[in-house]
Motif scaffolding. Sequence first.
Motif, PDB file in Angstrom:
ATOM      1  N   THR A   2      10.685  -1.961  10.852  1.00 45.07           N
ATOM      2  CA  THR A   2      11.008  -2.494   9.537  1.00 45.07           C
ATOM      3  C   THR A   2       9.795  -2.389   8.626  1.00 45.07           C
ATOM      4  OG1 THR A   2      12.513  -4.051  10.569  1.00 45.07           O
ATOM      5  CG2 THR A   2      11.864  -4.506   8.312  1.00 45.07           C
ATOM      6  N   GLU A   3      10.039  -1.885   7.436  1.00 49.86           N
ATOM      7  CA  GLU A   3       8.968  -1.791   6.448  1.00 49.86           C
ATOM      8  C   GLU A   3       8.661  -3.187   5.897  1.00 49.86           C
ATOM      9  OE1 GLU A   3       7.225   0.953   5.401  1.00 49.86           O
ATOM     10  OE2 GLU A   3       8.245   2.056   6.972  1.00 49.86           O
ATOM     11  N   PRO A   4       7.413  -3.427   5.517  1.00 51.69           N
ATOM     12  CA  PRO A   4       7.087  -4.733   4.944  1.00 51.69           C
ATOM     13  C   PRO A   4       7.790  -4.921   3.598  1.00 51.69           C
ATOM     14  CG  PRO A   4       5.216  -3.243   4.802  1.00 51.69           C
ATOM     15  CD  PRO A   4       6.266  -2.547   5.596  1.00 51.69           C
ATOM     16  N   THR A   5       8.139  -6.149   3.301  1.00 54.63           N
ATOM     17  CA  THR A   5       8.771  -6.475   2.031  1.00 54.63           C
ATOM     18  C   THR A   5       7.701  -6.908   1.045  1.00 54.63           C
ATOM     19  OG1 THR A   5      10.778  -7.168   3.149  1.00 54.63           O
ATOM     20  CG2 THR A   5      10.462  -7.952   0.903  1.00 54.63           C
ATOM     21  N   ILE A   6       7.772  -6.380  -0.144  1.00 54.60           N
ATOM     22  CA  ILE A   6       6.836  -6.715  -1.210  1.00 54.60           C
ATOM     23  C   ILE A   6       7.540  -7.706  -2.130  1.00 54.60           C
ATOM     24  CG2 ILE A   6       5.489  -5.800  -3.134  1.00 54.60           C
ATOM     25  CD1 ILE A   6       5.434  -3.125  -1.529  1.00 54.60           C
ATOM     26  N   GLN A   7       6.921  -8.859  -2.294  1.00 57.48           N
ATOM     27  CA  GLN A   7       7.489  -9.938  -3.100  1.00 57.48           C
ATOM     28  C   GLN A   7       7.053  -9.793  -4.555  1.00 57.48           C
ATOM     29  OE1 GLN A   7       9.534 -12.162  -1.691  1.00 57.48           O
ATOM     30  NE2 GLN A   7       9.155 -11.535   0.406  1.00 57.48           N
ATOM     31  N   LEU A   8       8.025  -9.677  -5.456  1.00 61.71           N
ATOM     32  CA  LEU A   8       7.739  -9.537  -6.879  1.00 61.71           C
ATOM     33  C   LEU A   8       8.331 -10.699  -7.655  1.00 61.71           C
ATOM     34  CD1 LEU A   8       8.075  -6.465  -5.729  1.00 61.71           C
ATOM     35  CD2 LEU A   8       8.057  -5.914  -8.130  1.00 61.71           C
ATOM     36  N   LEU A   9       7.549 -11.228  -8.585  1.00 66.73           N
ATOM     37  CA  LEU A   9       8.044 -12.221  -9.527  1.00 66.73           C
ATOM     38  C   LEU A   9       8.031 -11.555 -10.901  1.00 66.73           C
ATOM     39  CD1 LEU A   9       8.928 -15.074 -10.332  1.00 66.73           C
ATOM     40  CD2 LEU A   9       6.493 -15.703 -10.454  1.00 66.73           C
ATOM     41  N   ARG A  32      11.465  -7.256  -2.863  1.00 68.59           N
ATOM     42  CA  ARG A  32      12.309  -8.438  -3.035  1.00 68.59           C
ATOM     43  C   ARG A  32      11.915  -9.032  -4.379  1.00 68.59           C
ATOM     44  NH1 ARG A  32      12.094 -11.918   1.688  1.00 68.59           N
ATOM     45  NH2 ARG A  32      13.522 -10.376   2.513  1.00 68.59           N
ATOM     46  N   VAL A  33      12.859  -8.997  -5.327  1.00 71.35           N
ATOM     47  CA  VAL A  33      12.579  -9.364  -6.710  1.00 71.35           C
ATOM     48  C   VAL A  33      13.149 -10.740  -7.031  1.00 71.35           C
ATOM     49  CG1 VAL A  33      12.866  -8.694  -9.126  1.00 71.35           C
ATOM     50  CG2 VAL A  33      12.650  -6.921  -7.362  1.00 71.35           C
ATOM     51  N   CYS A  34      12.304 -11.595  -7.564  1.00 70.99           N
ATOM     52  CA  CYS A  34      12.727 -12.881  -8.107  1.00 70.99           C
ATOM     53  C   CYS A  34      12.526 -12.776  -9.616  1.00 70.99           C
ATOM     54  CB  CYS A  34      11.879 -14.011  -7.531  1.00 70.99           C
ATOM     55  SG  CYS A  34      12.228 -15.626  -8.272  1.00 70.99           S
ATOM     56  N   ALA A  35      13.598 -12.865 -10.381  1.00 71.96           N
ATOM     57  CA  ALA A  35      13.533 -12.717 -11.827  1.00 71.96           C
ATOM     58  C   ALA A  35      13.835 -14.047 -12.500  1.00 71.96           C
ATOM     59  CB  ALA A  35      14.526 -11.651 -12.288  1.00 71.96           C
ATOM     60  N   VAL A  36      12.958 -14.468 -13.409  1.00 73.01           N
ATOM     61  CA  VAL A  36      13.162 -15.726 -14.127  1.00 73.01           C
ATOM     62  C   VAL A  36      12.918 -15.515 -15.618  1.00 73.01           C
ATOM     63  CG1 VAL A  36      12.609 -17.199 -12.155  1.00 73.01           C
ATOM     64  CG2 VAL A  36      10.810 -16.528 -13.708  1.00 73.01           C
ATOM     65  N   ALA A  37      13.669 -16.263 -16.427  1.00 73.65           N
ATOM     66  CA  ALA A  37      13.560 -16.132 -17.879  1.00 73.65           C
ATOM     67  C   ALA A  37      12.799 -17.284 -18.516  1.00 73.65           C
ATOM     68  CB  ALA A  37      14.964 -16.049 -18.490  1.00 73.65           C
ATOM     69  N   ASP A  38      12.487 -18.298 -17.769  1.00 75.83           N
ATOM     70  CA  ASP A  38      11.861 -19.504 -18.292  1.00 75.83           C
ATOM     71  C   ASP A  38      10.404 -19.596 -17.825  1.00 75.83           C
ATOM     72  OD1 ASP A  38      11.360 -22.663 -17.464  1.00 75.83           O
ATOM     73  OD2 ASP A  38      12.259 -22.382 -19.450  1.00 75.83           O
ATOM     74  N   ALA A  39       9.484 -19.844 -18.756  1.00 78.34           N
ATOM     75  CA  ALA A  39       8.054 -19.871 -18.436  1.00 78.34           C
ATOM     76  C   ALA A  39       7.700 -20.986 -17.450  1.00 78.34           C
ATOM     77  CB  ALA A  39       7.240 -20.016 -19.720  1.00 78.34           C
ATOM     78  N   LYS A  40       8.251 -22.165 -17.640  1.00 73.27           N
ATOM     79  CA  LYS A  40       7.948 -23.282 -16.727  1.00 73.27           C
ATOM     80  C   LYS A  40       8.506 -23.010 -15.333  1.00 73.27           C
ATOM     81  CE  LYS A  40       7.459 -26.814 -20.275  1.00 73.27           C
ATOM     82  NZ  LYS A  40       7.462 -25.931 -21.435  1.00 73.27           N
ATOM     83  N   GLN A  41       9.691 -22.427 -15.272  1.00 70.63           N
ATOM     84  CA  GLN A  41      10.264 -22.056 -13.982  1.00 70.63           C
ATOM     85  C   GLN A  41       9.385 -20.998 -13.313  1.00 70.63           C
ATOM     86  OE1 GLN A  41      14.259 -20.488 -14.112  1.00 70.63           O
ATOM     87  NE2 GLN A  41      14.288 -20.106 -11.918  1.00 70.63           N
ATOM     88  N   ALA A  42       8.832 -20.087 -14.102  1.00 72.67           N
ATOM     89  CA  ALA A  42       7.941 -19.061 -13.553  1.00 72.67           C
ATOM     90  C   ALA A  42       6.699 -19.697 -12.932  1.00 72.67           C
ATOM     91  CB  ALA A  42       7.546 -18.073 -14.643  1.00 72.67           C
ATOM     92  N   LEU A  43       6.127 -20.686 -13.598  1.00 72.93           N
ATOM     93  CA  LEU A  43       4.974 -21.388 -13.025  1.00 72.93           C
ATOM     94  C   LEU A  43       5.340 -22.068 -11.711  1.00 72.93           C
ATOM     95  CD1 LEU A  43       3.066 -23.128 -15.963  1.00 72.93           C
ATOM     96  CD2 LEU A  43       2.184 -21.423 -14.360  1.00 72.93           C
ATOM     97  N   ASN A  44       6.487 -22.734 -11.691  1.00 70.93           N
ATOM     98  CA  ASN A  44       6.944 -23.390 -10.452  1.00 70.93           C
ATOM     99  C   ASN A  44       7.149 -22.368  -9.344  1.00 70.93           C
ATOM    100  OD1 ASN A  44       6.941 -25.891 -11.692  1.00 70.93           O
ATOM    101  ND2 ASN A  44       9.098 -25.811 -12.227  1.00 70.93           N
TER     102      ASN A  44
END
Length: 111
Positions: A2-9, A32-44
């Motif tokens: 299994t190839e390693p998964t790269i975590q992206l925010l 593995r992509v985590c997409a957020v539209a809110d700045a405070k949520q991004a900090l969390n």
Amino acid sequence: MTEPTIQLLVVDDDPGMLAVLECGLAQNPQYRVCAVADAKQALNELHAGRYDLLVTDYSLGDTDINGIDLLRAARRLEHPPLVIIITAYASLQITLESISLGVHNFLTKPF
């Protein structure tokens, strides 16, 4: 094997741009992509998870948090991710500040 998964925010307050970035990056099965539209949520999210790469817009529709603030927060982590800042409002001041804080890359829209 299994190839390693790269975590992206990925962070952008523009839903269209966020969808384009998320869908485009998710084409790579190693990401593995985590997409957020809110700045405070991004900090969390940044503090809650361990990311290899943070891709953030400079302007996040929040008067208190912008891409530089996320860059600063990322650099303070025990395992800081690489950071790419994207913006449609590039200025020499923002670019130089980003570089001085250790940004990996700075891209202007459209790209």
